[in-house]
Design an enzyme around this catalytic site. Structure first.
Site, mmCIF file in Angstrom:
data_model
loop_
_atom_site.group_PDB
_atom_site.id
_atom_site.type_symbol
_atom_site.label_atom_id
_atom_site.label_comp_id
_atom_site.label_asym_id
_atom_site.label_seq_id
_atom_site.Cartn_x
_atom_site.Cartn_y
_atom_site.Cartn_z
ATOM 1 N N CYS A 96 6.156 -2.070 4.141
ATOM 2 C CA CYS A 96 7.758 -2.148 4.018
ATOM 3 C C CYS A 96 7.931 -3.196 2.630
ATOM 4 O O CYS A 96 7.021 -4.201 2.923
ATOM 5 C CB CYS A 96 8.577 -2.529 5.221
ATOM 6 S SG CYS A 96 10.163 -3.141 5.022
ATOM 7 N N HIS A 138 12.166 5.568 8.336
ATOM 8 C CA HIS A 138 11.884 4.183 8.195
ATOM 9 C C HIS A 138 12.973 3.663 7.703
ATOM 10 O O HIS A 138 13.277 2.491 8.096
ATOM 11 C CB HIS A 138 10.442 4.112 7.233
ATOM 12 C CG HIS A 138 10.371 2.490 6.982
ATOM 13 N ND1 HIS A 138 9.017 1.941 7.111
ATOM 14 C CD2 HIS A 138 10.968 1.819 6.111
ATOM 15 C CE1 HIS A 138 9.074 0.872 6.673
ATOM 16 N NE2 HIS A 138 10.271 0.510 6.000
ATOM 17 N N GLU A 139 13.569 4.042 6.564
ATOM 18 C CA GLU A 139 14.895 3.542 6.021
ATOM 19 C C GLU A 139 16.044 3.628 6.998
ATOM 20 O O GLU A 139 16.934 2.626 6.934
ATOM 21 C CB GLU A 139 15.251 4.234 4.776
ATOM 22 C CG GLU A 139 14.139 4.197 3.699
ATOM 23 C CD GLU A 139 13.787 2.745 3.345
ATOM 24 O OE1 GLU A 139 14.336 2.015 3.467
ATOM 25 O OE2 GLU A 139 12.619 2.675 3.151
HETATM 26 NI NI NI Z 1 11.176 -0.952 4.892
#
Ligand code: NI
Length: 183
Positions: A96, A138-139
């Site tokens: 990330c 994830h986003e």
């Molecule tokens: Ni991220």
């Protein structure tokens, strides 16, 4: 405009992002800043809270991670909703941009059905699979105040704890502009 990426430890990354008004005059600039900031950092996805804006917007360009035979996917997700998830969970290494230097194997559903508005205000309902589904999940988590390290086992979590503390203190170098939360 390239904006600094908010690092782990900033409470904005833990906040539930707010819905966007599709006629918000600031929206096109926010989307452009997300693209500029993501490409500058060589990321494949970036959510608005990561540039300090607590709104439900993220961008994805998964092409660098997609297999050659797959059509490259690039898109803007505004007010996205996860409708359903595939039943099979698969592992993949994740990182990330808000947590430089940490990469961990995370299990996620291998497909996801999502509704969203694009940059032109068009509504979509689509099912994604593979690496694109992973990046979207994830986003989307960022909009809920969730980070990939939240999925780690207690043992793995303990092992990355020190690294997370270093990121939060600004002690980890990133090859792009970052912003540390001032306590
Ligand atoms: Ni991220």
């Amino acid at each position: 405009m390239i904006r600094p990426i908010v690092l782990y430890g900033d409470p904005i990354l833990r906040r539930q992002a707010q819905p966007v008004r599709l006629d918000d005059p600031e929206l096109p600039r926010l989307i452009q800043d997300l693209w500029d900031t993501m490409y500058n950092a060589e990321g494949v996805g970036l959510a608005a809270p990561q540039i300090g804006v607590s709104l439900q917007v993220f961008v994805v360009d998964a092409a660098p991670l997609q297999p050659e035979e797959e059509p490259p996917f690039k898109g803007v997700f505004i007010n996205p909703r996860l409708i359903s998830e595939g039943t099979a969970c698969v592992p993949h290494e994740e990182g990330c941009l808000s947590i430089p230097g940490v990469r961990e194997r995370i299990f996620r559903p291998d497909s996801v059905q999502v509704s969203y508005y694009d940059a032109e205000g068009q509504f979509h309902e689509r099912t994604f699979s593979g690496i694109v589904a992973r990046v979207i999940q994830h986003e989307h988590d960022h909009l809920l105040g969730r980070l990939f390290v939240d999925y780690l086992s207690p043992v793995r979590r303990q092992l990355v704890r020190k690294r997370l503390q270093q990121v939060a203190r600004g002690l980890v170098e990133a090859p792009y502009p970052t912003r540390v939360y001032a306590h």
